[in-house]
Design a protein around this motif. Structure first.
Motif, PDB file in Angstrom:
ATOM      1  N   PRO A 409       0.849  -1.206   0.000  1.00  0.00           N
ATOM      2  CA  PRO A 409       0.000   0.000   0.000  1.00  0.00           C
ATOM      3  C   PRO A 409       0.876   1.245   0.000  1.00  0.00           C
ATOM      4  CG  PRO A 409      -0.707  -1.575   1.687  1.00  0.00           C
ATOM      5  CD  PRO A 409       0.603  -2.071   1.155  1.00  0.00           C
ATOM      6  N   LEU A 410       0.320   2.335  -0.563  1.00  0.00           N
ATOM      7  CA  LEU A 410       1.125   3.539  -0.741  1.00  0.00           C
ATOM      8  C   LEU A 410       1.690   4.066   0.571  1.00  0.00           C
ATOM      9  CD1 LEU A 410       2.096   5.546  -2.888  1.00  0.00           C
ATOM     10  CD2 LEU A 410       0.059   6.897  -2.437  1.00  0.00           C
ATOM     11  N   ASP A 411       0.862   4.079   1.632  1.00  0.00           N
ATOM     12  CA  ASP A 411       1.367   4.604   2.905  1.00  0.00           C
ATOM     13  C   ASP A 411       2.471   3.728   3.473  1.00  0.00           C
ATOM     14  OD1 ASP A 411      -0.337   2.514   3.332  1.00  0.00           O
ATOM     15  OD2 ASP A 411      -1.353   3.391   5.067  1.00  0.00           O
ATOM     16  N   ARG A 412       2.383   2.424   3.245  1.00  0.00           N
ATOM     17  CA  ARG A 412       3.435   1.525   3.712  1.00  0.00           C
ATOM     18  C   ARG A 412       4.696   1.674   2.859  1.00  0.00           C
ATOM     19  NH1 ARG A 412       4.569  -3.288   6.499  1.00  0.00           N
ATOM     20  NH2 ARG A 412       6.847  -3.296   6.543  1.00  0.00           N
ATOM     21  N   LEU A 413       4.501   1.852   1.560  1.00  0.00           N
ATOM     22  CA  LEU A 413       5.637   2.008   0.654  1.00  0.00           C
ATOM     23  C   LEU A 413       6.502   3.195   1.054  1.00  0.00           C
ATOM     24  CD1 LEU A 413       7.180   1.333  -1.974  1.00  0.00           C
ATOM     25  CD2 LEU A 413       5.527   2.764  -3.191  1.00  0.00           C
ATOM     26  N   ARG A 414       5.846   4.308   1.458  1.00  0.00           N
ATOM     27  CA  ARG A 414       6.602   5.512   1.800  1.00  0.00           C
ATOM     28  C   ARG A 414       7.399   5.352   3.095  1.00  0.00           C
ATOM     29  NH1 ARG A 414       6.865   5.829  -2.439  1.00  0.00           N
ATOM     30  NH2 ARG A 414       5.528   6.901  -3.925  1.00  0.00           N
ATOM     31  N   THR A 415       7.056   4.354   3.927  1.00  0.00           N
ATOM     32  CA  THR A 415       7.874   4.076   5.109  1.00  0.00           C
ATOM     33  C   THR A 415       9.044   3.165   4.761  1.00  0.00           C
ATOM     34  OG1 THR A 415       6.592   2.119   5.764  1.00  0.00           O
ATOM     35  CG2 THR A 415       5.828   4.263   6.562  1.00  0.00           C
ATOM     36  N   GLU A 416       8.985   2.549   3.590  1.00  0.00           N
ATOM     37  CA  GLU A 416      10.074   1.675   3.157  1.00  0.00           C
ATOM     38  C   GLU A 416      11.092   2.440   2.320  1.00  0.00           C
ATOM     39  OE1 GLU A 416      10.368  -1.557   3.939  1.00  0.00           O
ATOM     40  OE2 GLU A 416       8.488  -1.684   5.049  1.00  0.00           O
ATOM     41  N   VAL A 417      10.596   3.179   1.322  1.00  0.00           N
ATOM     42  CA  VAL A 417      11.474   3.893   0.393  1.00  0.00           C
ATOM     43  C   VAL A 417      10.939   5.306   0.184  1.00  0.00           C
ATOM     44  CG1 VAL A 417      12.582   3.832  -1.874  1.00  0.00           C
ATOM     45  CG2 VAL A 417      11.857   1.692  -0.809  1.00  0.00           C
ATOM     46  N   ALA A 418      11.843   6.286   0.210  1.00  0.00           N
ATOM     47  CA  ALA A 418      11.441   7.682  -0.031  1.00  0.00           C
ATOM     48  C   ALA A 418      12.329   8.265  -1.117  1.00  0.00           C
ATOM     49  CB  ALA A 418      11.547   8.505   1.245  1.00  0.00           C
ATOM     50  N   LEU A 419      11.725   9.122  -1.956  1.00  0.00           N
ATOM     51  CA  LEU A 419      12.435   9.761  -3.059  1.00  0.00           C
ATOM     52  C   LEU A 419      12.480  11.263  -2.830  1.00  0.00           C
ATOM     53  CD1 LEU A 419      13.598   9.788  -6.026  1.00  0.00           C
ATOM     54  CD2 LEU A 419      11.227  10.081  -6.778  1.00  0.00           C
ATOM     55  N   VAL A 420      13.669  11.852  -2.984  1.00  0.00           N
ATOM     56  CA  VAL A 420      13.825  13.302  -2.948  1.00  0.00           C
ATOM     57  C   VAL A 420      14.541  13.711  -4.225  1.00  0.00           C
ATOM     58  CG1 VAL A 420      14.829  15.285  -1.775  1.00  0.00           C
ATOM     59  CG2 VAL A 420      13.887  13.419  -0.440  1.00  0.00           C
ATOM     60  N   THR A 421      13.916  14.618  -4.987  1.00  0.00           N
ATOM     61  CA  THR A 421      14.504  15.073  -6.241  1.00  0.00           C
ATOM     62  C   THR A 421      14.938  16.526  -6.098  1.00  0.00           C
ATOM     63  OG1 THR A 421      12.455  15.933  -7.202  1.00  0.00           O
ATOM     64  CG2 THR A 421      12.865  13.567  -7.427  1.00  0.00           C
ATOM     65  N   GLN A 422      15.410  17.100  -7.200  1.00  0.00           N
ATOM     66  CA  GLN A 422      15.802  18.510  -7.183  1.00  0.00           C
ATOM     67  C   GLN A 422      14.594  19.433  -7.312  1.00  0.00           C
ATOM     68  OE1 GLN A 422      18.118  19.443 -10.713  1.00  0.00           O
ATOM     69  NE2 GLN A 422      17.258  17.682 -11.765  1.00  0.00           N
ATOM     70  N   GLU A 423      13.403  18.867  -7.537  1.00  0.00           N
ATOM     71  CA  GLU A 423      12.180  19.663  -7.634  1.00  0.00           C
ATOM     72  C   GLU A 423      11.467  19.614  -6.286  1.00  0.00           C
ATOM     73  OE1 GLU A 423       9.965  17.947 -10.782  1.00  0.00           O
ATOM     74  OE2 GLU A 423      11.480  18.353 -12.304  1.00  0.00           O
ATOM     75  N   HIS A 424      11.397  20.746  -5.607  1.00  0.00           N
ATOM     76  CA  HIS A 424      10.826  20.781  -4.274  1.00  0.00           C
ATOM     77  C   HIS A 424       9.683  21.774  -4.216  1.00  0.00           C
ATOM     78  CE1 HIS A 424      14.275  18.430  -3.293  1.00  0.00           C
ATOM     79  NE2 HIS A 424      15.116  19.428  -3.506  1.00  0.00           N
ATOM     80  N   HIS A 425       8.772  21.497  -3.294  1.00  0.00           N
ATOM     81  CA  HIS A 425       7.629  22.397  -3.120  1.00  0.00           C
ATOM     82  C   HIS A 425       7.586  22.873  -1.679  1.00  0.00           C
ATOM     83  CE1 HIS A 425       3.747  24.181  -3.967  1.00  0.00           C
ATOM     84  NE2 HIS A 425       3.305  23.676  -2.833  1.00  0.00           N
ATOM     85  N   VAL A 426       7.393  24.172  -1.519  1.00  0.00           N
ATOM     86  CA  VAL A 426       7.212  24.747  -0.190  1.00  0.00           C
ATOM     87  C   VAL A 426       5.713  24.973   0.001  1.00  0.00           C
ATOM     88  CG1 VAL A 426       7.741  26.671   1.347  1.00  0.00           C
ATOM     89  CG2 VAL A 426       9.465  25.857  -0.268  1.00  0.00           C
ATOM     90  N   PHE A 427       5.135  24.321   0.985  1.00  0.00           N
ATOM     91  CA  PHE A 427       3.707  24.412   1.226  1.00  0.00           C
ATOM     92  C   PHE A 427       3.383  25.674   2.033  1.00  0.00           C
ATOM     93  CE2 PHE A 427       4.677  19.992   0.546  1.00  0.00           C
ATOM     94  CZ  PHE A 427       3.651  19.558  -0.270  1.00  0.00           C
TER      95      PHE A 427
END
Length: 591
Positions: A409-427
């Motif tokens: 599941p997507l929420d579980r996947l994000r606890t296993e692997v995370a991606l950070v790119t050069q494109e960032h967003h400031v909320f």
């Protein structure tokens, strides 16, 4: 051109609308009850007015006439009070329903795989989150309550007319064929027409967003005229789609307007004839004519708002359609046994028949730091996105702890692997909110530790309100490098066991980027790190280096091993250091 997100079918829309109404039975019952009472109070007046006419005709006393007049006035006041509370209840009910719709839509959007968003393009999603939500908001707040009120009023008025005199209700049937035929003609064409109109708006928005985002590239490649022609074509298609729905309204509305007049004329003619024959009284005829007149307003509102309901239904179908493209959640997915990642014969293509990765094999041991290097366009970022579960391989498998990534599941996947790119967003929100969004309950000390790990704590302290400084659109401006540090701080706080850094420090100067990566390495000790970078000091510090060329891993080993092998990596390393690259055929003495 990007493909639009799916649209829910009519059965899904009806089912969802029914389920939504069942969530608020008390609010719905109160709203309908008040409107029924208001409609009933409004129907008493015409009947009393007919009695008043009869009383005057038969010469009743002033007391009787005064009582009838007072009763009419009393019911008018009562109807006004009931209408006020009925509309207030409708507004509250509509806001609750709309809040649920918006919250569920946000949940659907956030649950969309990134690959789905990228495939559809930002324009379609942007149109659905703005124009479609606004249209649905108007439908829920106004069109649906007005339509329900009109239906109730029409039913009660017809019932009152029948009770007044069954024969006086017959002239109403004159308008029925016109209304039925005209409305069926309209409803057969309107849903598809409004869906086409909304899709055309999405295409326009998508094209404009691409032009704005790639403005520099457009100028550099001298593609301004091409983009103008694309926008003109999109606007032309939008104009054609909107012209079609306008045509439907210009045909349907006049037909409906004619149908309003005929029953009044028919009631006067038939009722007058019946009165002359002594079949009905003058009071009955007066009440019947008033009732038929009362039908015009609710019918006009009913059929007028029906157009808004069609717009709202099309918007709801598009909002529900966002969820139809999600991959179904894994059912009883197996629990990963450890954090070892294995890539087996992985192939991938963005366009069918054009592979960009060709049979990759790779094993990432827990706690290992792997650097992925190679020329631009070789497939490094694509590999990183596959490792992070953004895309699913078109061939082969990627597993974590023996479980395929796409089964998690997507929420579980994000606890296993995370991606950070050069494109960032400031909320939009405080600095604290921007960091703690990955762990809403995180303590301030943890947020500060994450900022310190990415060398951002010092400049955050210098902000006007420190961690509480509002950033994002309209807030305190941040540089691109600062935005990148916030994204890395989120990553530190999220604490997944595997991180994929795709040029994650590219916006920092080389010295700061090297210091930051060394700090991150210390903080993330024990985590698996995949660093995709053009700056080869990342490769120098890594446990192993994978060289990707033309969608294949051509070399794999430690920095020292690959330099000693004098292959593609050694050439990249020497070139990066500014050394002359010797010709393989050149004599050793000349090198």
């Amino acid at each position: 051109m990007s493909s639009l997100l799916p649209v829910a079918d009519s059965a899904q829309v009806r089912r969802y609308a029914r389920d939504l109404m069942r969530r608020y039975p008390r609010a719905l019952g109160l709203t309908l009850g008040l409107h029924v009472l208001a409609a009933v109070a409004g129907l008493v007046g015409p009947r009393l007015l007919g009695d008043l006419v009869e009383a005057i005709r038969h010469g009743e006393g002033v007391g009787v006439i005064d009582r009838l007049a007072a009763a009419i006035a009393g019911f008018v006041v009562l109807q006004a009070i009931l209408i006020r509370f009925a509309y207030l209840a409708s507004a509250r009910f509509g806001e609750r329903v709309l809040a649920s719709l918006r919250e569920e839509f946000v949940d659907r959007v956030l649950a969309l795989p990134l690959s789905t968003v990228e495939r559809a393009g930002s324009g379609d999603l942007l149109t659905r989150t703005t124009r479609d939500v606004d249209a649905l908001s108007r439908c829920v707040r106004l069109a649906v309550p007005e339509t329900v009120i009109a239906l109730i009023t029409v039913a009660l008025v017809i019932g009152a007319l029948v009770l007044t005199g069954p024969l006086l209700a017959l002239p109403l049937f004159v308008a029925v064929p016109i209304i039925v035929v005209g409305t069926r003609w309209y409803l057969r064409r309107a849903p598809a027409g409004y869906l086409r109109e909304n899709a055309a708006y999405s295409t326009v928005t998508d094209g404009l967003a691409e032009t704005v985002e790639g403005a520099r590239t457009v100028d550099a490649l001298r593609r301004r005229q091409q983009r103008i022609e694309r926008s003109d074509a999109d606007l032309r298609h939008s104009w054609i789609a909107e012209k079609y729905t306008l045509f439907l309204r210009t045909v349907w509305f006049p037909v409906i307007e004619v149908s309003y007049v005929l029953p009044v004329v028919a009631t006067l003619l038939v009722g007058g004839w019946l009165y002359l024959r002594g079949t009905v009284s003058l009071g009955q005829l007066t009440a019947a004519v008033i009732y038929v007149q009362l039908l015009i307003d609710p019918l006009d509102r009913l059929l007028g708002w029906l157009d808004e309901v069609q717009v709202g239904a099309a918007s709801l179908a598009r909002l529900l359609g966002v969820a139809t493209d999600e991959e179904p959640p894994a059912v009883a997915a197996a629990e990963p046994d450890g954090s070892r990642i294995e890539v087996r014969d992985v192939r991938f293509s963005y366009v069918p028949g054009r592979e960009v990765l060709h049979g990759l094999n790779l094993t990432l041991e827990p706690g290992e730091r792997l650097a992925v290097v190679g020329p631009s366009g070789a497939g490094k970022s694509t590999l990183g996105r596959l490792l992070a579960g953004v895309h699913e391989p078109t061939g082969g498998t990627i597993t974590v702890g023996g479980v395929p990534l796409h089964d998690l599941p997507l929420d579980r996947l994000r606890t296993e692997v995370a991606l950070v790119t050069q494109e960032h967003h400031v909320f939009i929100g405080s600095v604290r909110d921007n960091i703690a969004m990955v762990r809403p309950g995180a303590a301030e000390v943890d947020v500060r530790a994450a900022l310190a790990a990415v060398h951002a704590l010092e400049w955050v302290r210098a902000l006007p309100e420190g961690l509480e400084t509002v950033v994002g659109a309209g807030g305190h401006p941040l540089t691109a490098a600062q935005a990148q540090q916030l994204a890395l701080a989120r990553l530190v706080l999220a604490d997944p066991h595997t991180l994929v850094l795709d040029e994650a420090t590219s916006l920092l100067d080389p010295r700061a980027a090297r210091d930051l990566e060394r700090s991150l390495a210390a903080v993330l000790h024990g985590r698996t790190v995949v660093a995709i970078a053009h700056r080869l000091f990342s490769a120098h510090d890594a446990d192993r280096v994978a060289v990707v060329e033309d969608g294949r891993i051509t070399e794999l080993g430690s920095h020292d091993e690959l330099v000693a092998a004098n292959g593609p990596y050694a050439a990249l390393w020497r070139s990066w250091h500014g050394e002359r690259i010797p010709d393989p055929g050149e004599p050793a003495a000349a090198r």
